[in-house]
Design an enzyme around this catalytic site. Structure first.
Site, PDB file in Angstrom:
ATOM      1  N   ARG A 127     -17.913-103.522 -23.709  1.00 40.18           N
ATOM      2  CA  ARG A 127     -19.375-103.529 -23.715  1.00 40.18           C
ATOM      3  C   ARG A 127     -19.851-102.358 -24.565  1.00 40.18           C
ATOM      4  O   ARG A 127     -19.353-101.236 -24.447  1.00 40.18           O
ATOM      5  CB  ARG A 127     -19.935-103.395 -22.300  1.00 40.18           C
ATOM      6  N   GLU A 156     -27.038-104.703 -28.697  1.00 40.19           N
ATOM      7  CA  GLU A 156     -26.671-105.959 -29.327  1.00 40.19           C
ATOM      8  C   GLU A 156     -27.824-106.963 -29.323  1.00 40.19           C
ATOM      9  O   GLU A 156     -28.502-107.041 -28.296  1.00 40.19           O
ATOM     10  CB  GLU A 156     -25.505-106.548 -28.507  1.00 40.19           C
ATOM     11  N   HIS A 173     -19.348-109.874 -31.694  1.00 38.39           N
ATOM     12  CA  HIS A 173     -18.954-110.223 -30.317  1.00 38.39           C
ATOM     13  C   HIS A 173     -18.109-111.511 -30.288  1.00 38.39           C
ATOM     14  O   HIS A 173     -18.472-112.511 -29.657  1.00 38.39           O
ATOM     15  CB  HIS A 173     -20.198-110.379 -29.423  1.00 38.39           C
TER      16      HIS A 173
HETATM   17  C1  DGY Z   1     -17.473-111.546 -21.580  1.00 39.65           C
HETATM   18  O1  DGY Z   1     -16.943-112.577 -21.139  1.00 39.65           O
HETATM   19  O2  DGY Z   1     -17.909-110.665 -20.850  1.00 39.65           O
HETATM   20  C2  DGY Z   1     -17.506-111.396 -23.066  1.00 39.65           C
HETATM   21  O3  DGY Z   1     -18.167-110.311 -23.506  1.00 39.65           O
HETATM   22  C3  DGY Z   1     -17.920-112.683 -23.743  1.00 39.65           C
HETATM   23  O4  DGY Z   1     -16.764-113.419 -23.766  1.00 39.65           O
END
Ligand code: DGY
Length: 331
Positions: free
Chosen positions: A239, A268, A287
């Site tokens: 993240r 983002e 991402h």
């Molecule tokens: C998640 O699953 O948390 C990712 O960031 C997207 O696949």
């Protein structure tokens, strides 16, 4: 009638999971998130919601949707959802772990290799017609990945899958996590627990695999970068806000660390303008962690099963707040 709203485009095979369940599903086929007030107004008429990490499910949203019994995030991370508020409101929250572990670990390793070996720079150089002859002091001189030290910040399922990949590259793997593995599991995985400071000081590559929490937010700040080797590279597929992006841009610009491979960003889809300017040993992706056809399909199917089960009085396979007991309702 029991009704489920799907807030954005998903892989539509997933809706097969509702066959024979008696649940009515309304799918919004748009791939852009709804503005918060529209999402609130629409979801108010539903018992279940399938949403994405770009939908914010907070206390205000939950108060506006008293009929809602389950929120299924199509993601393993759920920092877009106020889980405590959902629990207080009696709303089950689910996520999609496991099905995306390998795809995300592959992407983390891809970023590590691409950053270390300067793959995008080489590609751009060739396409610009600049590759005129092979030379010993190649313009895109990289660093060795095999035999290097990898520091994993977070050793959940994805962190462990990255550790297994690192074994094939003969890497020394260190990790730091709030939970330490039993010694036998550490041995089997070939990982060594260290304090955060040691992880920073010893790693050639630091790869982030922690969730975003109040404790991990900005864990990688100017002080953390100063504690890393000047040759080290940071990889983040977890993240964005775990990293202070402005501090990272400054650390890269000033040579405090050598490179970064990022798949996630603090605000983002916005990316710090200074980071975008940095091209040497900096690789930026939109991402893509779980972005394979098979994985995204499995994530959508899992979210659909989670909602179906929660609304049928069964415990969903990946319930984030087990305090909320699933209950069957007439809607
Ligand atoms: C998640 O699953 O948390 C990712 O960031 C997207 O696949």
């Amino acid at each position: 009638m029991t009704r489920v709203f799907v807030s954005q485009e998903i892989v539509e095979d997933a809706l097969e999971e509702f066959e024979g369940s008696g649940i009515t599903v309304d799918l919004r086929r748009d791939h852009r998130p709804l503005p918060a007030e529209e999402l609130r107004a629409t979801a108010a008429d539903y018992d279940g919601l399938i949403c994405l990490l770009t939908d914010r499910i907070d206390a205000e949203f939950l108060a506006a949707c008293p009929r809602l019994r389950v929120v299924a995030n199509v993601a393993v991370g759920f920092d877009n959802i106020d889980v405590a508020a959902a629990t207080r409101a009696g709303v089950a929250v689910t996520n999609t772990p496991r099905v995306l572990t390998d795809a995300t670990a592959d992407l983390a390793f891809t970023l590590l290799l691409a950053t270390a070996r300067r793959v995008p720079e080489g590609d751009a150089f060739l396409r610009a017609g600049k590759y005129t002859h092979w030379r010993v002091k190649q313009e895109q001189m990289g660093v060795d990945v095999f035999g290097a030290t990898l520091g994993l910040f977070g050793l959940g399922q994805i962190g462990r899958a990255v550790a297994r990949r690192a074994r094939g590259f003969d890497m020394t793997v260190l990790y730091h996590d709030v939970h330490r593995l039993p010694a036998e599991d550490e041995r089997e995985l070939g990982v060594t627990y260290v304090e955060f400071e040691e992880l920073l000081a010893r790693s050639d590559f630091v790869s982030v695999h922690s969730p975003l929490t109040d404790t991990t937010r900005h864990r990688f700040d100017a002080a953390a970068f100063a504690a890393m080797k000047p040759t080290a590279m940071l990889i983040n597929t977890a993240r964005g806000p775990v990293v202070d992006e402005a501090a990272l841009a400054a650390a890269l610009r000033d040579g405090v660390i050598a490179g970064a491979g990022l798949d996630v960003f603090e605000r983002e889809p916005e990316v710090d303008a200074q980071l975008v300017q940095l091209r040497e040993r900096v690789v930026l992706l939109p991402h893509l962690g779980s972005a394979t056809g098979t994985t995204r399909r499995e994530m959508c199917r899992m979210a659909a099963r989670n909602v179906r089960d929660a609304l049928s009085g069964k415990r969903p396979e990946s319930l984030v707040n087990p305090e909320v007991a699933p209950r069957e309702g007439t809607g």
